[in-house]
Design a protein around this motif. Structure first.
Motif, PDB file in Angstrom:
ATOM      1  N   LEU A  69      23.873  -8.276   6.099  1.00  0.00           N
ATOM      2  CA  LEU A  69      23.056  -8.306   4.882  1.00  0.00           C
ATOM      3  C   LEU A  69      22.150  -7.079   4.787  1.00  0.00           C
ATOM      4  O   LEU A  69      21.927  -6.554   3.689  1.00  0.00           O
ATOM      5  CB  LEU A  69      22.225  -9.596   4.836  1.00  0.00           C
ATOM      6  N   ARG A  70      21.647  -6.619   5.930  1.00  0.00           N
ATOM      7  CA  ARG A  70      20.827  -5.399   5.918  1.00  0.00           C
ATOM      8  C   ARG A  70      21.650  -4.203   5.463  1.00  0.00           C
ATOM      9  O   ARG A  70      21.149  -3.342   4.735  1.00  0.00           O
ATOM     10  CB  ARG A  70      20.227  -5.139   7.302  1.00  0.00           C
ATOM     11  N   ASP A  71      22.914  -4.154   5.862  1.00  0.00           N
ATOM     12  CA  ASP A  71      23.796  -3.062   5.434  1.00  0.00           C
ATOM     13  C   ASP A  71      24.008  -3.065   3.925  1.00  0.00           C
ATOM     14  O   ASP A  71      24.391  -2.054   3.345  1.00  0.00           O
ATOM     15  CB  ASP A  71      25.148  -3.153   6.148  1.00  0.00           C
ATOM     16  N   GLN A  72      23.755  -4.209   3.289  1.00  0.00           N
ATOM     17  CA  GLN A  72      23.859  -4.312   1.827  1.00  0.00           C
ATOM     18  C   GLN A  72      22.525  -3.978   1.154  1.00  0.00           C
ATOM     19  O   GLN A  72      22.361  -4.206  -0.043  1.00  0.00           O
ATOM     20  CB  GLN A  72      24.307  -5.718   1.431  1.00  0.00           C
ATOM     21  N   LEU A  84      19.596  -5.415   1.405  1.00  0.00           N
ATOM     22  CA  LEU A  84      18.782  -6.538   0.964  1.00  0.00           C
ATOM     23  C   LEU A  84      17.428  -6.501   1.660  1.00  0.00           C
ATOM     24  O   LEU A  84      17.312  -6.024   2.798  1.00  0.00           O
ATOM     25  CB  LEU A  84      19.474  -7.866   1.278  1.00  0.00           C
ATOM     26  N   SER A  85      16.409  -7.015   1.007  1.00  0.00           N
ATOM     27  CA  SER A  85      15.071  -7.071   1.603  1.00  0.00           C
ATOM     28  C   SER A  85      15.051  -8.118   2.713  1.00  0.00           C
ATOM     29  O   SER A  85      15.920  -8.997   2.778  1.00  0.00           O
ATOM     30  CB  SER A  85      14.039  -7.437   0.539  1.00  0.00           C
ATOM     31  N   LEU A  86      14.036  -8.037   3.575  1.00  0.00           N
ATOM     32  CA  LEU A  86      13.900  -9.021   4.642  1.00  0.00           C
ATOM     33  C   LEU A  86      13.763 -10.429   4.072  1.00  0.00           C
ATOM     34  O   LEU A  86      14.307 -11.387   4.605  1.00  0.00           O
ATOM     35  CB  LEU A  86      12.678  -8.695   5.512  1.00  0.00           C
ATOM     36  N   ARG A  87      13.048 -10.544   2.972  1.00  0.00           N
ATOM     37  CA  ARG A  87      12.859 -11.854   2.336  1.00  0.00           C
ATOM     38  C   ARG A  87      14.201 -12.430   1.867  1.00  0.00           C
ATOM     39  O   ARG A  87      14.491 -13.606   2.057  1.00  0.00           O
ATOM     40  CB  ARG A  87      11.902 -11.711   1.160  1.00  0.00           C
ATOM     41  N   LYS A  88      15.037 -11.583   1.262  1.00  0.00           N
ATOM     42  CA  LYS A  88      16.336 -12.056   0.780  1.00  0.00           C
ATOM     43  C   LYS A  88      17.285 -12.368   1.937  1.00  0.00           C
ATOM     44  O   LYS A  88      18.064 -13.313   1.875  1.00  0.00           O
ATOM     45  CB  LYS A  88      16.958 -11.032  -0.166  1.00  0.00           C
ATOM     46  N   ILE A  89      17.190 -11.560   2.995  1.00  0.00           N
ATOM     47  CA  ILE A  89      18.017 -11.831   4.175  1.00  0.00           C
ATOM     48  C   ILE A  89      17.624 -13.182   4.768  1.00  0.00           C
ATOM     49  O   ILE A  89      18.473 -14.023   5.050  1.00  0.00           O
ATOM     50  CB  ILE A  89      17.878 -10.702   5.218  1.00  0.00           C
ATOM     51  N   ALA A  90      16.317 -13.402   4.933  1.00  0.00           N
ATOM     52  CA  ALA A  90      15.833 -14.665   5.510  1.00  0.00           C
ATOM     53  C   ALA A  90      16.277 -15.859   4.676  1.00  0.00           C
ATOM     54  O   ALA A  90      16.638 -16.906   5.230  1.00  0.00           O
ATOM     55  CB  ALA A  90      14.314 -14.630   5.633  1.00  0.00           C
ATOM     56  N   VAL A 108      13.092 -12.403  11.015  1.00  0.00           N
ATOM     57  CA  VAL A 108      14.246 -11.535  10.754  1.00  0.00           C
ATOM     58  C   VAL A 108      13.910 -10.098  11.134  1.00  0.00           C
ATOM     59  O   VAL A 108      14.716  -9.411  11.778  1.00  0.00           O
ATOM     60  CB  VAL A 108      14.677 -11.634   9.273  1.00  0.00           C
ATOM     61  N   MET A 109      12.714  -9.651  10.775  1.00  0.00           N
ATOM     62  CA  MET A 109      12.308  -8.283  11.105  1.00  0.00           C
ATOM     63  C   MET A 109      12.298  -8.073  12.625  1.00  0.00           C
ATOM     64  O   MET A 109      12.820  -7.080  13.125  1.00  0.00           O
ATOM     65  CB  MET A 109      10.918  -7.989  10.542  1.00  0.00           C
ATOM     66  N   ARG A 110      11.724  -9.032  13.382  1.00  0.00           N
ATOM     67  CA  ARG A 110      11.689  -8.911  14.843  1.00  0.00           C
ATOM     68  C   ARG A 110      13.091  -8.919  15.432  1.00  0.00           C
ATOM     69  O   ARG A 110      13.402  -8.135  16.328  1.00  0.00           O
ATOM     70  CB  ARG A 110      10.870 -10.058  15.450  1.00  0.00           C
ATOM     71  N   MET A 111      13.953  -9.788  14.917  1.00  0.00           N
ATOM     72  CA  MET A 111      15.322  -9.879  15.413  1.00  0.00           C
ATOM     73  C   MET A 111      16.052  -8.550  15.212  1.00  0.00           C
ATOM     74  O   MET A 111      16.704  -8.034  16.125  1.00  0.00           O
ATOM     75  CB  MET A 111      16.052 -11.018  14.699  1.00  0.00           C
TER      76      MET A 111
END
Length: 138
Positions: free
Chosen positions: A94-97, A99-105, A125-128
């Protein structure tokens, strides 16, 4: 204000006191050791800042001692892990797309433990992702 501790600690409290003094603002503390009305003079707030800073260090030292004692007794420190390899894989995708951290979460689901079925927080998600990136630096 309920307690002077809620205003800040250390230099931040001293800077705030100077701004209040310059603006001619007084304070009334509703609870705590300083209950009552006060003029935010430099002397009073310098002492408050020092005491608050000392209290923070004391609390920090006690917490570290507790952590060390727990580790010696074989106890884990921190909350239960809510992430797993599958969640990391999806988060990377999802990060490769972009998307913001909020949307990924919002698209991830915790699969184990007391929070099973819920979404991780954006901070989790940010820490992971950060931990993954740090382990895979070239």
């Amino acid at each position: 204000m309920h307690e002077h501790k809620r205003l800040g600690r250390g230099l931040a409290l001293a800077e705030l006191a100077e701004q209040l003094r310059a603006a001619g603002v007084g304070l009334e503390f509703l609870t705590g050791e300083l209950q009552g009305t006060h003029d935010p003079t430099r002397v009073v707030f310098t002492v408050l800042a020092a005491l608050s800073g000392m209290e923070r260090e004391y609390i920090r030292d006690r917490a570290l001692q507790g952590h060390e004692s727990a580790r010696k007794n074989g106890k884990a420190i921190g909350g239960a892990t809510v992430t797993d390899p599958a969640m990391l894989s999806m988060a990377l995708h999802l990060r490769d797309q972009d998307l913001s951290l909020r949307k990924i979460a919002a698209r991830l689901v915790i699969t184990q433990g007391a929070k099973k079925g819920r979404h991780p927080s954006p901070a989790t998600v940010m820490r992971m992702l950060r931990n993954h990136d740090e382990r895979h630096l070239v």
